[in-house]
Design a protein around this motif. Sequence first.
Motif, PDB file in Angstrom:
ATOM      1  N   ARG A   1       0.836  -1.213   0.000  1.00  0.00           N
ATOM      2  CA  ARG A   1       0.000   0.000   0.000  1.00  0.00           C
ATOM      3  C   ARG A   1       0.867   1.258   0.000  1.00  0.00           C
ATOM      4  O   ARG A   1       0.589   2.214  -0.726  1.00  0.00           O
TER       5      ARG A   1
ATOM      6  N   LYS B   1       2.329   1.764  -3.434  1.00  0.00           N
ATOM      7  CA  LYS B   1       1.313   2.306  -4.352  1.00  0.00           C
ATOM      8  C   LYS B   1       1.055   3.776  -4.070  1.00  0.00           C
ATOM      9  O   LYS B   1       0.899   4.582  -4.981  1.00  0.00           O
ATOM     10  N   ARG B   2       1.018   4.133  -2.763  1.00  0.00           N
ATOM     11  CA  ARG B   2       0.791   5.527  -2.392  1.00  0.00           C
ATOM     12  C   ARG B   2       1.941   6.397  -2.902  1.00  0.00           C
ATOM     13  O   ARG B   2       1.723   7.456  -3.490  1.00  0.00           O
TER      14      ARG B   2
ATOM     15  N   HIS C   1       3.929   5.702  -5.387  1.00  0.00           N
ATOM     16  CA  HIS C   1       3.863   5.736  -6.852  1.00  0.00           C
ATOM     17  C   HIS C   1       2.849   6.790  -7.305  1.00  0.00           C
ATOM     18  O   HIS C   1       3.119   7.550  -8.245  1.00  0.00           O
ATOM     19  N   ALA C   2       1.696   6.838  -6.626  1.00  0.00           N
ATOM     20  CA  ALA C   2       0.673   7.831  -6.971  1.00  0.00           C
ATOM     21  C   ALA C   2       1.208   9.251  -6.740  1.00  0.00           C
ATOM     22  O   ALA C   2       0.985  10.155  -7.554  1.00  0.00           O
TER      23      ALA C   2
ATOM     24  N   ASP D   1       4.337  10.105  -6.857  1.00  0.00           N
ATOM     25  CA  ASP D   1       5.325  10.326  -7.907  1.00  0.00           C
ATOM     26  C   ASP D   1       4.646  10.743  -9.206  1.00  0.00           C
ATOM     27  O   ASP D   1       5.081  11.688  -9.869  1.00  0.00           O
ATOM     28  N   GLU D   2       3.568  10.043  -9.550  1.00  0.00           N
ATOM     29  CA  GLU D   2       2.829  10.391 -10.771  1.00  0.00           C
ATOM     30  C   GLU D   2       2.249  11.801 -10.679  1.00  0.00           C
ATOM     31  O   GLU D   2       2.301  12.568 -11.639  1.00  0.00           O
ATOM     32  N   GLN D   3       1.720  12.131  -9.512  1.00  0.00           N
ATOM     33  CA  GLN D   3       1.152  13.468  -9.305  1.00  0.00           C
ATOM     34  C   GLN D   3       2.256  14.529  -9.411  1.00  0.00           C
ATOM     35  O   GLN D   3       2.057  15.581 -10.018  1.00  0.00           O
TER      36      GLN D   3
ATOM     37  N   SER E   1       3.131  15.028 -13.033  1.00  0.00           N
ATOM     38  CA  SER E   1       2.090  15.812 -13.697  1.00  0.00           C
ATOM     39  C   SER E   1       2.219  17.289 -13.332  1.00  0.00           C
ATOM     40  O   SER E   1       2.125  18.166 -14.195  1.00  0.00           O
TER      41      SER E   1
END
Length: 177
Positions: free
Chosen positions: A113, A116-117, A119-120, A122-124, A127
Amino acid sequence: HGHGGGGDVEKINRGGESAESAKQRDETLLFNTSLTNNAVNMQHDEKAMSSRIEDIWRSSSSNTVDTKITQTMETILTEIDGLVGLGLGAFSALDTTRRQLGQSKELAENRDREAKRLHAIDEQSRSTLSNLLRVVESSNEEARDSSRSAQVEARLRQNVNTLRDERDKAISENAAN
């Protein structure tokens, strides 16, 4: 103790393995070794018990059959007590291993978890950086346009001033004639 939540920090050994994981690995190895040793000891104890019982019945002492039966029963009960102790120890070790497995699974789920958090996030972040780069590029373009406009305006002012000077000079020359 914690199971890998947000702020938990675990000591990591040289191989990259967490201290908790190394402890569980060592305990599992100890448990497996203990089971193997117990099996070997049981075989040895079974032979020793058979030998003790044979000695009881072979002895030429004046023990009565009742005494020999009592001694045989005591020997068997002692052996059974030992086996029950081994069984309880194995059950306890199995229970501990099951709990450790549950904790390891929970720790793995928490880490999944968290990964994944992250990674999210990082993606944000990517962006956001991409959007910022677009804004900077747009600002640079606007700055170039503004600079061009200022240069054109400066040239026009210079031309207007030159034309005024020429007009004033022409008017003064006409007035002098």
